[in-house]
Structure formats: C-alpha cells, structure tokens
Write a protein that holds these residues in place. Structure first.
Motif, PDB file in Angstrom:
ATOM      1  N   GLN A  48      -2.368   5.215   8.336  1.00  0.00           N
ATOM      2  CA  GLN A  48      -2.717   6.278   7.387  1.00  0.00           C
ATOM      3  C   GLN A  48      -2.208   5.932   5.982  1.00  0.00           C
ATOM      4  O   GLN A  48      -2.908   6.143   5.009  1.00  0.00           O
ATOM      5  CB  GLN A  48      -2.135   7.609   7.861  1.00  0.00           C
ATOM      6  CG  GLN A  48      -2.693   8.805   7.169  1.00  0.00           C
ATOM      7  CD  GLN A  48      -4.101   9.147   7.619  1.00  0.00           C
ATOM      8  OE1 GLN A  48      -4.567   8.696   8.653  1.00  0.00           O
ATOM      9  NE2 GLN A  48      -4.770   9.942   6.840  1.00  0.00           N
ATOM     10  N   VAL A  49      -0.995   5.404   5.899  1.00  0.00           N
ATOM     11  CA  VAL A  49      -0.433   5.024   4.603  1.00  0.00           C
ATOM     12  C   VAL A  49      -1.216   3.857   4.008  1.00  0.00           C
ATOM     13  O   VAL A  49      -1.372   3.755   2.792  1.00  0.00           O
ATOM     14  CB  VAL A  49       1.066   4.673   4.756  1.00  0.00           C
ATOM     15  CG1 VAL A  49       1.622   3.994   3.525  1.00  0.00           C
ATOM     16  CG2 VAL A  49       1.856   5.924   5.060  1.00  0.00           C
ATOM     17  N   GLY A  50      -1.761   2.995   4.872  1.00  0.00           N
ATOM     18  CA  GLY A  50      -2.527   1.849   4.400  1.00  0.00           C
ATOM     19  C   GLY A  50      -3.881   2.201   3.815  1.00  0.00           C
ATOM     20  O   GLY A  50      -4.580   1.331   3.302  1.00  0.00           O
ATOM     21  N   GLY A  51      -4.272   3.447   3.872  1.00  0.00           N
ATOM     22  CA  GLY A  51      -5.496   3.846   3.192  1.00  0.00           C
ATOM     23  C   GLY A  51      -6.619   4.296   4.092  1.00  0.00           C
ATOM     24  O   GLY A  51      -7.716   4.576   3.607  1.00  0.00           O
ATOM     25  N   ASN A  52      -6.415   4.375   5.388  1.00  0.00           N
ATOM     26  CA  ASN A  52      -7.454   4.871   6.278  1.00  0.00           C
ATOM     27  C   ASN A  52      -7.265   6.376   6.412  1.00  0.00           C
ATOM     28  O   ASN A  52      -6.321   6.841   7.037  1.00  0.00           O
ATOM     29  CB  ASN A  52      -7.350   4.189   7.647  1.00  0.00           C
ATOM     30  CG  ASN A  52      -8.473   4.594   8.570  1.00  0.00           C
ATOM     31  OD1 ASN A  52      -9.314   5.408   8.221  1.00  0.00           O
ATOM     32  ND2 ASN A  52      -8.483   4.011   9.741  1.00  0.00           N
ATOM     33  N   PHE A  53      -8.157   7.139   5.841  1.00  0.00           N
ATOM     34  CA  PHE A  53      -7.982   8.582   5.789  1.00  0.00           C
ATOM     35  C   PHE A  53      -8.849   9.313   6.801  1.00  0.00           C
ATOM     36  O   PHE A  53      -9.308  10.414   6.556  1.00  0.00           O
ATOM     37  CB  PHE A  53      -8.239   9.089   4.368  1.00  0.00           C
ATOM     38  CG  PHE A  53      -7.271   8.505   3.379  1.00  0.00           C
ATOM     39  CD1 PHE A  53      -5.929   8.783   3.484  1.00  0.00           C
ATOM     40  CD2 PHE A  53      -7.705   7.655   2.387  1.00  0.00           C
ATOM     41  CE1 PHE A  53      -5.022   8.239   2.588  1.00  0.00           C
ATOM     42  CE2 PHE A  53      -6.814   7.112   1.486  1.00  0.00           C
ATOM     43  CZ  PHE A  53      -5.471   7.403   1.583  1.00  0.00           C
ATOM     44  N   ASN A  57      -6.198   8.994  13.409  1.00  0.00           N
ATOM     45  CA  ASN A  57      -4.796   8.578  13.342  1.00  0.00           C
ATOM     46  C   ASN A  57      -3.877   9.786  13.426  1.00  0.00           C
ATOM     47  O   ASN A  57      -2.866   9.761  14.121  1.00  0.00           O
ATOM     48  CB  ASN A  57      -4.532   7.826  12.038  1.00  0.00           C
ATOM     49  CG  ASN A  57      -5.371   6.586  11.921  1.00  0.00           C
ATOM     50  OD1 ASN A  57      -5.743   6.005  12.921  1.00  0.00           O
ATOM     51  ND2 ASN A  57      -5.673   6.193  10.710  1.00  0.00           N
TER      52      ASN A  57
END
Length: 102
Positions: A48-53, A57
């Motif tokens: 989630q922090v890596g940009g997968n919104f 997750n």
C-alpha cells in the motif's frame, strides 16, 4: 534507484511471506501464528505504501487480525455434533448436491 541486491532481498521476503506464512497461519498456533499474521499484514502495508491503492491489500490486512487469536488452530478437533446439527448438515449437503445437478 536502489541496488539490485535490495530488490532481490525484497523479492525473496515477498515469496517467503506469500508462500510460507499462510500455511503457518492456518496450521500453527501460538506465537508462530501471530508472527505469520503480522508478516502478511506488514507485506500488505508495504504494498500500500508503495503506491498500490487497491482495496485488496487493506482487506487482507484486516483479515489477518483473526490470526492474532492464538487460542485456536485449523488442526484442532471439532466438538461432536448433536443429532439435530448432523441431520441439518446432511440435509444441506443433499440440497447442495441436488442443486448442482439442476
């Protein structure tokens, strides 16, 4: 850019968490089960922090909360069924089998 070794280490951790932790989560008890649940939740937070919104997750991380209950395991024996519960399960099983045919 980050180094290739860091990417390879992250990939190894990801495969370890995705392949081994679910088995531990379902079959073990105690601290191993809680550790597996926390490792899966940490991986989901990292994704989630890596940009997968997406919401899968978040959903997976919330489902891992049940893994923190270390008093139960999937391998624990089930309590015996009463006669009425057994009959109800047999009827529901027959209904499911017949509904697959029609």
């Amino acid at each position: 850019r980050l180094s290739l070794g860091l990417f390879q280490a992250a990939l190894a951790v990801m495969f370890l968490v995705e392949c081994v932790a679910p088995v531990i989560l379902l079959c073990a008890g105690g601290a191993a089960r809680a550790g597996a649940a926390l490792s899966i939740a940490a991986l989901m937070v990292g994704i989630q922090v890596g940009g997968n919104f997406g919401y899968f997750n978040v959903l997976t991380a919330v489902l891992c909360l049940s893994g923190l209950d270390t008093s139960a395991s999937a391998l624990d024996p089930l309590p015996p069924l009463s006669v009425s519960e057994g009959l109800l399960r047999a009827l529901l099983g027959a209904h499911f089998a017949l509904s697959c045919l029609f």
